[in-house]
Design a protein around this motif. Structure first.
Motif, PDB file in Angstrom:
ATOM      1  N   LEU A 212      29.181  30.009  29.345  1.00  0.00           N
ATOM      2  CA  LEU A 212      29.940  31.862  30.327  1.00  0.00           C
ATOM      3  C   LEU A 212      31.534  31.344  30.568  1.00  0.00           C
ATOM      4  O   LEU A 212      31.579  30.602  30.916  1.00  0.00           O
ATOM      5  CB  LEU A 212      29.058  31.979  31.187  1.00  0.00           C
ATOM      6  CG  LEU A 212      27.393  31.928  31.080  1.00  0.00           C
ATOM      7  CD1 LEU A 212      26.336  32.297  32.424  1.00  0.00           C
ATOM      8  CD2 LEU A 212      27.016  32.551  30.362  1.00  0.00           C
ATOM      9  N   ARG A 213      31.929  32.953  30.738  1.00  0.00           N
ATOM     10  CA  ARG A 213      33.151  33.031  30.828  1.00  0.00           C
ATOM     11  C   ARG A 213      32.864  33.489  32.362  1.00  0.00           C
ATOM     12  O   ARG A 213      32.397  34.166  33.009  1.00  0.00           O
ATOM     13  CB  ARG A 213      33.770  33.938  30.251  1.00  0.00           C
ATOM     14  CG  ARG A 213      34.460  34.417  28.831  1.00  0.00           C
ATOM     15  CD  ARG A 213      35.091  34.930  28.742  1.00  0.00           C
ATOM     16  NE  ARG A 213      36.273  35.091  28.878  1.00  0.00           N
ATOM     17  CZ  ARG A 213      37.647  35.545  29.150  1.00  0.00           C
ATOM     18  NH1 ARG A 213      37.302  36.896  28.707  1.00  0.00           N
ATOM     19  NH2 ARG A 213      38.198  35.593  29.971  1.00  0.00           N
ATOM     20  N   GLU A 214      34.102  32.749  33.453  1.00  0.00           N
ATOM     21  CA  GLU A 214      33.995  33.844  34.538  1.00  0.00           C
ATOM     22  C   GLU A 214      33.785  34.490  34.914  1.00  0.00           C
ATOM     23  O   GLU A 214      34.145  35.639  33.832  1.00  0.00           O
ATOM     24  CB  GLU A 214      35.198  32.530  35.218  1.00  0.00           C
ATOM     25  CG  GLU A 214      36.147  30.960  35.923  1.00  0.00           C
ATOM     26  CD  GLU A 214      36.937  30.938  35.776  1.00  0.00           C
ATOM     27  OE1 GLU A 214      37.476  30.699  37.052  1.00  0.00           O
ATOM     28  OE2 GLU A 214      38.681  32.279  35.463  1.00  0.00           O
ATOM     29  N   GLY A 215      33.466  35.099  35.784  1.00  0.00           N
ATOM     30  CA  GLY A 215      33.249  36.350  36.027  1.00  0.00           C
ATOM     31  C   GLY A 215      32.009  37.215  34.945  1.00  0.00           C
ATOM     32  O   GLY A 215      32.005  38.592  34.782  1.00  0.00           O
ATOM     33  N   THR A 216      30.858  36.211  35.294  1.00  0.00           N
ATOM     34  CA  THR A 216      30.391  36.775  34.365  1.00  0.00           C
ATOM     35  C   THR A 216      28.835  36.378  35.246  1.00  0.00           C
ATOM     36  O   THR A 216      28.557  35.353  35.440  1.00  0.00           O
ATOM     37  CB  THR A 216      30.298  35.797  32.961  1.00  0.00           C
ATOM     38  OG1 THR A 216      31.385  36.083  31.677  1.00  0.00           O
ATOM     39  CG2 THR A 216      28.431  36.432  32.516  1.00  0.00           C
ATOM     40  N   TYR A 217      27.685  37.705  35.210  1.00  0.00           N
ATOM     41  CA  TYR A 217      26.743  37.683  36.034  1.00  0.00           C
ATOM     42  C   TYR A 217      25.381  38.124  33.959  1.00  0.00           C
ATOM     43  O   TYR A 217      26.132  39.496  33.861  1.00  0.00           O
ATOM     44  CB  TYR A 217      26.208  38.271  36.986  1.00  0.00           C
ATOM     45  CG  TYR A 217      24.696  39.008  37.178  1.00  0.00           C
ATOM     46  CD1 TYR A 217      24.476  38.072  37.564  1.00  0.00           C
ATOM     47  CD2 TYR A 217      24.546  40.414  36.967  1.00  0.00           C
ATOM     48  CE1 TYR A 217      22.913  38.323  38.034  1.00  0.00           C
ATOM     49  CE2 TYR A 217      22.841  40.668  36.583  1.00  0.00           C
ATOM     50  CZ  TYR A 217      22.595  39.683  37.992  1.00  0.00           C
ATOM     51  OH  TYR A 217      21.127  40.008  37.872  1.00  0.00           O
TER      52      TYR A 217
END
Length: 309
Positions: free
Chosen positions: A238-243
């Motif tokens: 997952l990339r940073e800033g992913t929900y």
């Protein structure tokens, strides 16, 4: 730098014991990221709409819809196949954590995860890898005092009761520091929430029977493939800033997602973030970092923030 790992089972999986083997091996591999304490939460799938608070320092407790087992030391010391494997084989969701203590005494089980956090309705069961500015979070969301001493509890107090991506992202954007998160609403135990804020890594994989897994290190999935009968159809960081919100039925699938700009402190960029990573995995992840840096007092023009290099 803690370790996260977990399993969301496919209702149609033909070999549930294979996924159980993978979950236990992920727990053993997660020891490299923390051995102050370890724990698991095994869900029965029964929804709980109202529940009394769960004692935070209980080493083994069965509550409505969930069994939480945790203790000091490595995962291998806490996990008991003779007591837990039969429950794991039928658990629709299993959440695991290994702790390297940053805030809160490692001797206090109230600080060991998974944490059962009260909130509107039945609350949530959750785990966190990272370290955030808990005091600022408590002030911003007017949170009550915690039962333990961790920043993790503050994060999940703020998230408890939030069910839509907009309100969840409000909390995720407010985090200052390193954070990867997983949580399950006890009222909706057929869904898992995953989030990667700044830095703390989180990988997700799906096997050929449509079971879904998460882990703090993508290498662990390769170890699972080499040492169990599980074969993966896909695996991604997952990339940073992913929900993500992932539902179990009819097959595990993403039902909600959001992107946000995560915030870290200058000191958070530490090589220990990638403890246990191969150099290639680390370099690929570093190349995609997109958090901003929080620098209090740098001036009104920047608002205290600067883009990461």
């Amino acid at each position: 730098m803690c370790g996260l790992f977990g399993l969301l089972r496919s209702p149609s999986a033909a070999h549930p014991e294979w996924a159980s083997d993978a979950f236990v091996l992920l727990g053993m591999l997660a020891e490299e990221r923390g051995d102050d304490s370890s724990g698991v939460a095994l869900f029965t799938g029964r929804a709980v709409t109202s529940a009394a608070p769960v004692p935070p320092d209980a080493a083994d407790i069965s509550v409505d819809g969930c069994r939480i087992v945790k203790g000091r030391g490595r995962f291998g010391r806490v996990w008991r196949s003779d007591l837990l494997l039969a429950l794991l084989d039928v658990a629709p969701v299993a959440v695991g954590h290994t702790r390297h203590a940053t805030q809160g005494s490692p001797a206090d089980l109230a600080n060991a995860a998974p944490l059962a956090v009260s909130g509107p309705g039945a609350g949530i069961v959750a785990a966190h890898n990272g370290d955030v500015a808990a005091g600022a979070l408590r002030r911003r969301f007017a949170l009550p005092p915690g039962l333990g001493g961790t920043d993790s509890e503050a994060i999940f107090q703020a998230l408890a009761g939030r069910t839509d991506p907009v309100s969840i992202s409000e909390v995720l954007r407010a985090l200052v520091g390193r954070a990867a998160l997983t949580w399950v609403e006890r009222a909706r135990p057929d869904r898992v929430h995953l989030a990667r804020a700044a830095l703390s890594p989180l990988a997700v994989a799906v096997d050929t029977e449509q079971n879904m897994y998460w882990a703090s290190n993508p290498r662990w999935f390769r170890e699972v493939r080499a040492n169990t009968r599980v074969r993966f159809a896909s695996a991604v960081m997952l990339r940073e800033g992913t929900y993500l919100e992932i539902a179990r039925r009819p097959q595990p699938r993403i039902v909600a997602r959001a992107e946000f700009v995560p915030t870290a402190r200058p000191a958070d960029l530490d090589e220990r973030v990638w403890a246990g990573f191969t150099p290639a995995d680390r370099d690929r992840d570093r190349a995609q970092l997109r958090h901003v840096l929080h620098r209090p007092g740098v001036g009104h023009d920047t608002g205290g923030f600067a883009t990461v290099a």
